[in-house]
Write a protein that holds these residues in place. Sequence first.
Motif, PDB file in Angstrom:
ATOM      1  N   LEU A 131      38.812  34.600  34.016  1.00 38.84           N
ATOM      2  CA  LEU A 131      39.927  34.802  34.708  1.00 38.84           C
ATOM      3  C   LEU A 131      39.692  34.441  36.402  1.00 38.84           C
ATOM      4  O   LEU A 131      40.480  33.727  37.241  1.00 38.84           O
ATOM      5  CB  LEU A 131      40.605  36.043  34.747  1.00 38.84           C
ATOM      6  CG  LEU A 131      42.101  36.435  35.293  1.00 38.84           C
ATOM      7  CD1 LEU A 131      42.582  37.773  34.592  1.00 38.84           C
ATOM      8  CD2 LEU A 131      42.034  36.899  36.667  1.00 38.84           C
ATOM      9  N   VAL A 132      38.609  35.195  36.904  1.00 47.19           N
ATOM     10  CA  VAL A 132      38.095  35.031  38.182  1.00 47.19           C
ATOM     11  C   VAL A 132      37.785  33.574  38.579  1.00 47.19           C
ATOM     12  O   VAL A 132      38.115  33.122  39.478  1.00 47.19           O
ATOM     13  CB  VAL A 132      37.285  36.186  38.495  1.00 47.19           C
ATOM     14  CG1 VAL A 132      36.845  35.970  39.991  1.00 47.19           C
ATOM     15  CG2 VAL A 132      37.741  37.565  38.578  1.00 47.19           C
ATOM     16  N   LYS A 133      37.038  33.163  37.393  1.00 46.05           N
ATOM     17  CA  LYS A 133      36.509  31.790  37.904  1.00 46.05           C
ATOM     18  C   LYS A 133      37.852  30.708  38.059  1.00 46.05           C
ATOM     19  O   LYS A 133      37.621  29.765  39.027  1.00 46.05           O
ATOM     20  CB  LYS A 133      35.709  31.502  36.677  1.00 46.05           C
ATOM     21  CG  LYS A 133      34.790  29.909  36.843  1.00 46.05           C
ATOM     22  CD  LYS A 133      34.031  29.746  35.531  1.00 46.05           C
ATOM     23  CE  LYS A 133      33.144  28.784  35.920  1.00 46.05           C
ATOM     24  NZ  LYS A 133      32.324  28.311  34.586  1.00 46.05           N
ATOM     25  N   LYS A 134      38.950  30.871  37.142  1.00 46.46           N
ATOM     26  CA  LYS A 134      39.909  29.977  37.433  1.00 46.46           C
ATOM     27  C   LYS A 134      40.627  30.155  38.779  1.00 46.46           C
ATOM     28  O   LYS A 134      41.160  29.667  39.558  1.00 46.46           O
ATOM     29  CB  LYS A 134      40.860  30.210  36.432  1.00 46.46           C
ATOM     30  CG  LYS A 134      40.236  29.839  34.911  1.00 46.46           C
ATOM     31  CD  LYS A 134      41.309  29.529  33.769  1.00 46.46           C
ATOM     32  CE  LYS A 134      40.786  29.071  32.734  1.00 46.46           C
ATOM     33  NZ  LYS A 134      41.970  29.293  31.447  1.00 46.46           N
ATOM     34  N   LEU A 135      40.820  31.502  39.130  1.00 42.12           N
ATOM     35  CA  LEU A 135      41.293  31.947  40.468  1.00 42.12           C
ATOM     36  C   LEU A 135      40.598  31.290  41.726  1.00 42.12           C
ATOM     37  O   LEU A 135      41.197  30.869  42.458  1.00 42.12           O
ATOM     38  CB  LEU A 135      41.104  33.373  40.682  1.00 42.12           C
ATOM     39  CG  LEU A 135      42.464  34.192  40.108  1.00 42.12           C
ATOM     40  CD1 LEU A 135      42.101  35.874  40.076  1.00 42.12           C
ATOM     41  CD2 LEU A 135      43.749  33.936  40.619  1.00 42.12           C
ATOM     42  N   VAL A 136      38.985  31.334  41.528  1.00 37.32           N
ATOM     43  CA  VAL A 136      38.436  30.797  42.715  1.00 37.32           C
ATOM     44  C   VAL A 136      38.513  29.403  42.521  1.00 37.32           C
ATOM     45  O   VAL A 136      38.737  28.643  43.712  1.00 37.32           O
ATOM     46  CB  VAL A 136      36.985  31.283  42.384  1.00 37.32           C
ATOM     47  CG1 VAL A 136      35.985  30.268  43.425  1.00 37.32           C
ATOM     48  CG2 VAL A 136      36.636  32.763  42.825  1.00 37.32           C
ATOM     49  N   ALA A 137      38.875  28.771  41.304  1.00 37.50           N
ATOM     50  CA  ALA A 137      38.980  27.291  41.619  1.00 37.50           C
ATOM     51  C   ALA A 137      40.444  26.858  42.269  1.00 37.50           C
ATOM     52  O   ALA A 137      40.449  25.688  42.580  1.00 37.50           O
ATOM     53  CB  ALA A 137      38.796  26.595  40.158  1.00 37.50           C
ATOM     54  N   SER A 138      41.304  27.688  41.840  1.00 32.11           N
ATOM     55  CA  SER A 138      42.635  27.393  42.423  1.00 32.11           C
ATOM     56  C   SER A 138      42.765  27.727  44.069  1.00 32.11           C
ATOM     57  O   SER A 138      43.703  27.291  44.616  1.00 32.11           O
ATOM     58  CB  SER A 138      43.586  28.285  41.622  1.00 32.11           C
ATOM     59  OG  SER A 138      43.702  29.540  42.152  1.00 32.11           O
TER      60      SER A 138
END
Length: 406
Positions: A83-90
């Motif tokens: 979840l956090v990985k996707k948040l960072v990517a966005s």
Amino acid sequence: MTFEPLKGIRILDLTSVVVGPVCTARLAQYGAEIIKLESPDGDLMRGLGGLSPTGQHSGAYLHLNRGKRNLCCDLKKPGSKDLVKKLVASADVVIANMRPQALVRLRLDAQSIRADHPDKIYCLITGYGTDGPYAGHPTYDSVVQAATGMTGLTLARDGAPSYVPMLICDHVVGEIAAGSILAAVIQRKATGSGSSIEVPMFETMSAFVLQEHLAQQSFDPPVGPPGDLRLLSPHNKPVKTADGWIAFTVNTDQQVRAFLKAVGRAELIDDQRFATVGARAQNVREWFEIRGAPLTDKTTVEWLDILQEADIAVKPCHTLETLPHDPHLQAVGLLQADEHPTEGKTVAIRSTISFDDAYPALPSFAQPRGWDTRAVLEEIGYSAHEISGLLAEGTAIASSTRAEDQ
């Protein structure tokens, strides 16, 4: 008025309490989309900032977290990593004020994030610079006030150290961090490259103190002791009137002459100890004793009229009770009525900065925990089924007060 120079910039906000939220609140005012990632325990400022109708949003929390979208996530759960990985990517910008060691453990430090995303702007607001022996030490505003010598200033003036009774270091450093991020955004637009920014509270506030109070020790060899003796004078305080207190400052020779005449000390106008800026600097103790003498023969209103007529900078000393009713603040509409979905009627503070003769629109209310959890998860690529799973396992938490989350 709509003023959104940062529109289209998404900021992942990993901050809490005051210094980080001050930074992201300023960026929200400029149109950035702020995703505030909050733990299930909640930002400490929800309760630490005073009482509230529901106990969920203190007044301080409401003011510091307007204009931000709230996503609640338990970083201890295994599913949080993706979840956090996707948040960072966005996100375009990641801002954190956790201890550096904790960020490294979570792989949310600048080196880990920018190894995968060199175009990201990463800002760490920390207590002490990570290149010094205090790196990683816990701190709060009051500790920074002491460590930077701010409390030593009141010790020198009053004989006892004391704190400024507001979180002045948090506010100043938060605003400076916001400015550094704006500079990095401009650089990225020009070069395409990201930045790793570190804003340490201790060094930042120490620099402020020393810019003023290194003073005579700014030279080699020193030409005198440290400290601006005007500011350190025990008489450099508000002056008592017959029914209250006033604050005024006289610096120029013209202002000093007008002041001495206004307060009935015209015989000192030709006194060579006080006739020029240089002379008053040489005789600062005697001058401030005169300048700080009580003016109890007239009321506050009378002195305001007299000193304003003499074109002297003067205002009454407000209290927390009287400040909101100041006629100037009321005329410019600094405080505005607002409605919060759980707290009801509230008082909001508009931006103090105007652009093209207008103030930006008031940002949206400070959201309850998890208010936008579902929407943000959907935006970063989770399906409805996956979102339900994250909510069921407790990795993500959605607001219990929002109708669509029930």
